[in-house]
Design an enzyme around this catalytic site. Structure first.
Site, PDB file in Angstrom:
ATOM      1  N   ARG A   1       0.276 -40.089  32.537  1.00 23.99           N
ATOM      2  CA  ARG A   1       0.858 -39.527  31.411  1.00 23.99           C
ATOM      3  C   ARG A   1       0.115 -40.416  30.438  1.00 23.99           C
ATOM      4  O   ARG A   1      -1.081 -41.370  31.152  1.00 23.99           O
ATOM      5  CB  ARG A   1       2.630 -40.825  30.859  1.00 23.99           C
ATOM      6  CG  ARG A   1       3.599 -39.927  31.817  1.00 23.99           C
ATOM      7  CD  ARG A   1       4.778 -40.789  31.055  1.00 23.99           C
ATOM      8  NE  ARG A   1       4.949 -41.719  31.138  1.00 23.99           N
ATOM      9  CZ  ARG A   1       4.309 -42.592  30.144  1.00 23.99           C
ATOM     10  NH1 ARG A   1       3.589 -43.148  29.749  1.00 23.99           N
ATOM     11  NH2 ARG A   1       4.887 -44.327  30.589  1.00 23.99           N
TER      12      ARG A   1
ATOM     13  N   TYR B   1       0.062 -33.034  35.585  1.00 27.52           N
ATOM     14  CA  TYR B   1       0.969 -34.198  35.808  1.00 27.52           C
ATOM     15  C   TYR B   1       2.133 -33.752  35.307  1.00 27.52           C
ATOM     16  O   TYR B   1       3.184 -33.870  34.913  1.00 27.52           O
ATOM     17  CB  TYR B   1       0.115 -35.188  35.654  1.00 27.52           C
ATOM     18  CG  TYR B   1       0.607 -36.734  35.793  1.00 27.52           C
ATOM     19  CD1 TYR B   1       1.119 -37.206  37.046  1.00 27.52           C
ATOM     20  CD2 TYR B   1       1.074 -37.214  34.540  1.00 27.52           C
ATOM     21  CE1 TYR B   1       1.803 -38.181  37.887  1.00 27.52           C
ATOM     22  CE2 TYR B   1       2.126 -38.495  35.599  1.00 27.52           C
ATOM     23  CZ  TYR B   1       2.238 -39.206  36.501  1.00 27.52           C
ATOM     24  OH  TYR B   1       2.835 -39.589  37.048  1.00 27.52           O
TER      25      TYR B   1
ATOM     26  N   GLY C   1       4.618 -36.052  34.579  1.00 20.91           N
ATOM     27  CA  GLY C   1       4.872 -36.639  33.382  1.00 20.91           C
ATOM     28  C   GLY C   1       4.681 -36.651  32.157  1.00 20.91           C
ATOM     29  O   GLY C   1       5.411 -36.335  31.386  1.00 20.91           O
TER      30      GLY C   1
ATOM     31  N   LYS D   1      10.573 -36.837  30.910  1.00 23.38           N
ATOM     32  CA  LYS D   1      10.170 -38.068  29.113  1.00 23.38           C
ATOM     33  C   LYS D   1       9.860 -36.697  28.227  1.00 23.38           C
ATOM     34  O   LYS D   1      10.694 -37.566  27.434  1.00 23.38           O
ATOM     35  CB  LYS D   1       8.666 -38.538  29.728  1.00 23.38           C
ATOM     36  CG  LYS D   1       8.247 -38.964  30.843  1.00 23.38           C
ATOM     37  CD  LYS D   1       9.894 -40.435  31.163  1.00 23.38           C
ATOM     38  CE  LYS D   1       9.341 -41.026  32.570  1.00 23.38           C
ATOM     39  NZ  LYS D   1      10.067 -42.173  32.153  1.00 23.38           N
TER      40      LYS D   1
ATOM     41  N   HIS E   1      15.853 -45.469  28.381  1.00 25.88           N
ATOM     42  CA  HIS E   1      14.863 -45.897  29.534  1.00 25.88           C
ATOM     43  C   HIS E   1      15.731 -46.610  30.476  1.00 25.88           C
ATOM     44  O   HIS E   1      14.818 -47.458  30.797  1.00 25.88           O
ATOM     45  CB  HIS E   1      13.411 -45.848  29.176  1.00 25.88           C
ATOM     46  CG  HIS E   1      12.140 -45.819  30.195  1.00 25.88           C
ATOM     47  ND1 HIS E   1      11.143 -46.330  30.425  1.00 25.88           N
ATOM     48  CD2 HIS E   1      12.259 -45.315  31.110  1.00 25.88           C
ATOM     49  CE1 HIS E   1      10.250 -46.544  31.415  1.00 25.88           C
ATOM     50  NE2 HIS E   1      10.781 -45.439  31.210  1.00 25.88           N
TER      51      HIS E   1
ATOM     52  N   SER F   1       8.175 -49.453  32.532  1.00 24.73           N
ATOM     53  CA  SER F   1       7.227 -48.694  33.503  1.00 24.73           C
ATOM     54  C   SER F   1       6.429 -49.999  35.159  1.00 24.73           C
ATOM     55  O   SER F   1       5.692 -50.636  34.112  1.00 24.73           O
ATOM     56  CB  SER F   1       6.267 -47.917  33.531  1.00 24.73           C
ATOM     57  OG  SER F   1       6.510 -46.705  31.909  1.00 24.73           O
ATOM     58  N   ALA F   2       6.652 -49.586  36.166  1.00 22.15           N
ATOM     59  CA  ALA F   2       5.956 -50.309  36.686  1.00 22.15           C
ATOM     60  C   ALA F   2       6.849 -51.570  36.711  1.00 22.15           C
ATOM     61  O   ALA F   2       5.970 -52.700  37.714  1.00 22.15           O
ATOM     62  CB  ALA F   2       5.147 -49.958  37.015  1.00 22.15           C
ATOM     63  N   CYS F   3       7.793 -51.555  36.931  1.00 19.25           N
ATOM     64  CA  CYS F   3       8.506 -53.577  36.034  1.00 19.25           C
ATOM     65  C   CYS F   3       9.353 -53.087  38.094  1.00 19.25           C
ATOM     66  O   CYS F   3      10.353 -54.112  37.478  1.00 19.25           O
ATOM     67  CB  CYS F   3       9.114 -53.884  35.461  1.00 19.25           C
ATOM     68  SG  CYS F   3       7.869 -54.028  34.433  1.00 19.25           S
ATOM     69  N   GLY F   4      10.028 -52.291  38.167  1.00 18.93           N
ATOM     70  CA  GLY F   4      10.685 -52.189  40.239  1.00 18.93           C
ATOM     71  C   GLY F   4      12.074 -51.335  39.061  1.00 18.93           C
ATOM     72  O   GLY F   4      13.041 -51.967  39.707  1.00 18.93           O
ATOM     73  N   LYS F   5      12.128 -50.300  38.390  1.00 20.97           N
ATOM     74  CA  LYS F   5      13.521 -49.980  37.710  1.00 20.97           C
ATOM     75  C   LYS F   5      14.298 -49.166  39.039  1.00 20.97           C
ATOM     76  O   LYS F   5      14.860 -49.062  39.618  1.00 20.97           O
ATOM     77  CB  LYS F   5      13.311 -49.067  36.837  1.00 20.97           C
ATOM     78  CG  LYS F   5      13.646 -49.422  35.862  1.00 20.97           C
ATOM     79  CD  LYS F   5      14.134 -48.522  34.624  1.00 20.97           C
ATOM     80  CE  LYS F   5      13.528 -47.287  34.289  1.00 20.97           C
ATOM     81  NZ  LYS F   5      12.751 -47.107  34.045  1.00 20.97           N
ATOM     82  N   THR F   6      12.618 -48.394  40.045  1.00 15.68           N
ATOM     83  CA  THR F   6      13.878 -47.435  41.409  1.00 15.68           C
ATOM     84  C   THR F   6      14.081 -48.520  42.156  1.00 15.68           C
ATOM     85  O   THR F   6      15.499 -48.304  43.218  1.00 15.68           O
ATOM     86  CB  THR F   6      12.835 -46.748  41.871  1.00 15.68           C
ATOM     87  OG1 THR F   6      12.126 -45.880  40.588  1.00 15.68           O
ATOM     88  CG2 THR F   6      12.981 -45.630  42.972  1.00 15.68           C
TER      89      THR F   6
ATOM     90  N   ASP G   1      15.587 -43.505  36.537  1.00 15.77           N
ATOM     91  CA  ASP G   1      15.100 -44.030  35.408  1.00 15.77           C
ATOM     92  C   ASP G   1      15.118 -43.445  33.566  1.00 15.77           C
ATOM     93  O   ASP G   1      14.897 -43.922  33.167  1.00 15.77           O
ATOM     94  CB  ASP G   1      14.128 -42.541  35.317  1.00 15.77           C
ATOM     95  CG  ASP G   1      12.966 -42.876  34.580  1.00 15.77           C
ATOM     96  OD1 ASP G   1      12.246 -44.350  34.745  1.00 15.77           O
ATOM     97  OD2 ASP G   1      12.067 -42.057  34.024  1.00 15.77           O
TER      98      ASP G   1
ATOM     99  N   ASN H   1      -0.818 -44.214  41.120  1.00 16.14           N
ATOM    100  CA  ASN H   1      -0.114 -43.385  40.314  1.00 16.14           C
ATOM    101  C   ASN H   1       0.696 -42.435  41.258  1.00 16.14           C
ATOM    102  O   ASN H   1       0.918 -41.939  40.533  1.00 16.14           O
ATOM    103  CB  ASN H   1       0.253 -43.176  38.465  1.00 16.14           C
ATOM    104  CG  ASN H   1       0.586 -43.125  38.126  1.00 16.14           C
ATOM    105  OD1 ASN H   1       1.886 -43.564  38.292  1.00 16.14           O
ATOM    106  ND2 ASN H   1       0.781 -42.099  37.600  1.00 16.14           N
ATOM    107  N   SER H   2       0.085 -42.412  42.604  1.00 14.01           N
ATOM    108  CA  SER H   2       1.039 -41.279  43.383  1.00 14.01           C
ATOM    109  C   SER H   2       2.691 -41.128  43.443  1.00 14.01           C
ATOM    110  O   SER H   2       2.894 -42.683  43.088  1.00 14.01           O
ATOM    111  CB  SER H   2       0.635 -41.421  44.974  1.00 14.01           C
ATOM    112  OG  SER H   2       0.090 -42.493  45.766  1.00 14.01           O
ATOM    113  N   ARG H   3       2.548 -40.214  43.833  1.00 10.35           N
ATOM    114  CA  ARG H   3       3.995 -40.314  43.059  1.00 10.35           C
ATOM    115  C   ARG H   3       5.101 -39.070  44.917  1.00 10.35           C
ATOM    116  O   ARG H   3       4.509 -38.381  45.001  1.00 10.35           O
ATOM    117  CB  ARG H   3       4.669 -39.484  42.613  1.00 10.35           C
ATOM    118  CG  ARG H   3       4.115 -40.047  40.604  1.00 10.35           C
ATOM    119  CD  ARG H   3       5.218 -40.630  40.666  1.00 10.35           C
ATOM    120  NE  ARG H   3       4.568 -41.963  39.139  1.00 10.35           N
ATOM    121  CZ  ARG H   3       5.184 -41.941  38.511  1.00 10.35           C
ATOM    122  NH1 ARG H   3       6.190 -42.256  38.456  1.00 10.35           N
ATOM    123  NH2 ARG H   3       5.037 -43.074  37.411  1.00 10.35           N
TER     124      ARG H   3
ATOM    125  N   GLY I   1      16.535 -57.783  46.662  1.00  3.74           N
ATOM    126  CA  GLY I   1      17.269 -57.825  47.208  1.00  3.74           C
ATOM    127  C   GLY I   1      18.307 -58.939  46.630  1.00  3.74           C
ATOM    128  O   GLY I   1      18.853 -58.497  46.170  1.00  3.74           O
TER     129      GLY I   1
END
Ligand code: OXD
Ligand code: MN
Length: 594
Positions: A73, A201, A203, A210, A230, A252-257, A281, A373-375, A500
């Site tokens: 993004r 891309y 995003g 988004k 979000h 972003s990138a703090c482990g939401k998934t 997300d 940032n590959s997805r 976990g």
């Protein structure tokens, strides 16, 4: 003339305008049928836009490489184009609608000559749910059609649901020629319109995500009394079979998934605890007659970061990607035509192509095989932990909202706000510190209120006001918490094992919501008593746990200065209640005696 899939004159008029502007060779309406998708996949394989992967190991899966100049993004190319600059606020880039439309028209002018235009009707949220909204994206990219098919509900059904209404989000996307200098993502919240050019891309171009579900929808929610956030949504089932739902916002990138798909530690699993994934997300939340906030996940898939995802870190995400998935910018294993990325497993391929398409040997190369940032774009229904209620049209009732950031010292492992207003302050002052990997500079604070900094479609001062207002309107709002999985000791080592084991913190949170556990009221809110975090089966000393829950006066004092600076940006748009909360915090921290 192509047969349109609707008679809705609002849609047809707008489509005609876009055809005149972009001048495509062909026009294709996406009906969502498997037959049409199949022929699009075939077509994209022929042009090399996507590569079919090993269909035995990865049935229905494809591989795509984006232009190396177009892999993330681009916040500095993202604009909120409302008539008054002050309505975009100090945290957004603003351009006047006139200028943005003019610039956009110039770029879009005849950009689809010799290309096919695809018209994708889609629903954000289960078709027909009172929470859901319809969008139409016009694009010249098959990759976009195929990704939108995973991330949203596309096709005829959405148009039928729209009927004659003009209430749909109008998205126009063209890859143009991927010129970085002419790359723009324009949002026109007052017109329900999004224009995105010169990018391919996700995003920037999967306009349902988004652009619509957060930026445009946050403004719609402000006007219509609901919220677009979000946030992941998960359900926790206890051994009695009762399920309580939590939504959580992390930058972003703090482990939401990872949190959304968490597997509880073995001891809990044996007792019968389960975590159900509703979304990873985005959450759309509405107040219902019971005075509670109910949430849906408006998406239908996961657009997850691949590197770091593996069977240990996120088993459910890995399983979600085993079929009908599109992989973007990961490494391609030429021996068996499968994918690989950093930390996928301990067995990197030797005969591979990296994300740029260059020969790559995972054993000897010093370069990364996959872009950081590959997805993966994976259907939510593939996820082994997907909630039986993930498509419930009425949504799920939220018991707790969690805010979180990546902080080395300031925030304890978990604390609860005193009430809704204080909780809004906790969300509004959320922040993350950069890691060495992301910027070269460790510990630079980025304030990211409610993890919405890059996604709020209007003035964030008004957004805070909207949050306060929703709390007043909901007579039974969720309790609000803050967590920090990333606290370190003086040697920079993480104090908490994360993944976990975070379930232990979720348990305390749910117990608090049910009034089953006590807490200590400290300067920043309610903190667990050390013995109330269940550490059975976890090798963690009391001393560590205590240090995870202590307050460091000095770092809070410093944080307060940073909050003051941040709040200052909003001038008189900052709700008075947030300044009141800041003053309470200041006083409380001043009175601490360490
Ligand atoms: C995402 C993001 O891709 O937040 O979800 O950047
Ligand atoms: Mn996100």
């Amino acid at each position: 003339m192509v047969q349109a899939l609707t008679k809705n004159s609002n849609v047809l008029k707008w489509v005609d305008e876009v055809i005149i502007m972009t001048n495509p060779k062909n026009v294709v309406w996406i009906d969502g049928s498997e037959e049409q998708l199949k022929s699009l996949r075939k077509n994209a394989c022929e042009t090399g836009e996507i590569i079919e992967l090993n269909q035995e190991k990865y049935p229905g899966c494809y591989y795509h490489r984006s232009n190396p100049n177009d892999v993330a993004r681009m916040e500095d190319r993202t604009f909120i184009c409302c008539s008054k600059e002050e309505n975009a606020g100090p945290t957004n880039n603003w351009m006047s609608p006139e200028n943005a439309y003019e610039l956009g028209r110039d770029i879009f002018n005849s950009c689809m000559v010799n290309r096919t235009m695809y018209i994708i009707p889609y629903s954000m949220g289960p078709v027909g749910s009172p929470f859901s909204k319809i969008g139409i994206e016009i694009t010249d990219s098959i990759y976009v059609v195929l990704n939108m098919n995973i991330m949203t509900r596309i096709g005829q059904e959405s148009l039928d649901e729209l009927g004659d209404s003009s209430d749909f989000v109008r998205g126009v996307h063209s890859k143009c020629n991927l010129d970085e200098n002419k790359r723009y993502i324009f949002h026109f919240p007052e017109d329900n319109t999004i224009w995105s050019c010169n990018s391919a891309y996700g995003g920037n171009v999967l306009l349902g995500k988004k652009c619509f579900a957060l930026r445009i929808a946050s403004y719609q929610g402000f006007k219509e009394d609901w919220m677009a956030e979000h946030m992941l949504i998960l359900g926790i089932e206890n051994p009695k079979g009762e399920v309580k739902y939590i939504s959580a916002a992390f930058p972003s990138a703090c482990g939401k998934t990872n949190l959304a798909m968490l597997i509880p530690p073995e001891g809990y699993r044996k007792k019968g605890y389960k975590v159900w994934t509703v979304g990873d997300d985005i959450a759309w939340l509405r107040i219902k007659e019971d005075g509670r906030l109910w949430a849906i996940n408006p998406e239908a898939g996961f657009f997850g970061v691949a590197p770091g995802t593996n069977e240990k870190s996120n088993y459910n995400a890995m399983m979600s990607t085993k079929k009908d998935t599109i992989f973007t910018n990961v490494a391609l294993n030429l021996d068996d035509n499968t994918v690989w990325w950093e930390k996928f497993d301990d067995n990197p391929p030797e005969n591979a192509l990296d994300w740029r398409g260059n020969p790559w040997n995972g054993r000897t190369s010093t370069e990364k095989g996959a872009h950081p940032n590959s997805r993966f774009t994976a259907p939510a229904k593939n996820c082994p932990s997907i909630s039986p209620n993930w498509e419930a049209p009425e949504g799920v009732p939220i018991s707790a909202i969690i805010f979180g950031g990546r902080r080395r010292k300031t925030a304890p492992l978990v604390y609860q706000s005193r009430d809704w207003q204080h909780g809004v302050f906790v969300g509004a002052t959320m922040a993350s510190e950069t890691t060495a990997a992301s910027s070269g500079k460790v510990g630079v604070i980025r304030r990211d209120p409610m993890a919405m900094l890059p996604f709020c479609g209007y003035n964030m001062g008004d957004y805070f006001g909207h949050w306060l207002d929703m709390g007043k309107k909901a007579c039974n709002p969720p309790k609000i918490f803050h967590v920090n999985w990333f606290r370190t000791n003086d040697n920079g080592e993480f104090l908490w094992p994360g993944f976990g084991e975070n379930f232990r913190v979720l348990e305390w949170i749910i117990d608090r919501c049910e009034d089953l556990v006590d807490a200590e009221e400290l300067a920043i809110g309610y903190i667990p008593k050390v013995n109330d975090i269940n550490v059975e089966g976890l090798n963690i000393s009391n001393e560590k746990l205590e240090s995870l829950l202590t307050l460091d006066k000095e770092s809070w004092a410093e944080d307060i200065k940073s909050i003051e600076g941040f709040f200052g940006k909003f001038g008189d748009k900052l709700p008075k209640e947030l300044n009141d909360e800041l003053n309470i915090l200041k006083n409380n921290i001043n009175n601490l005696n360490n």
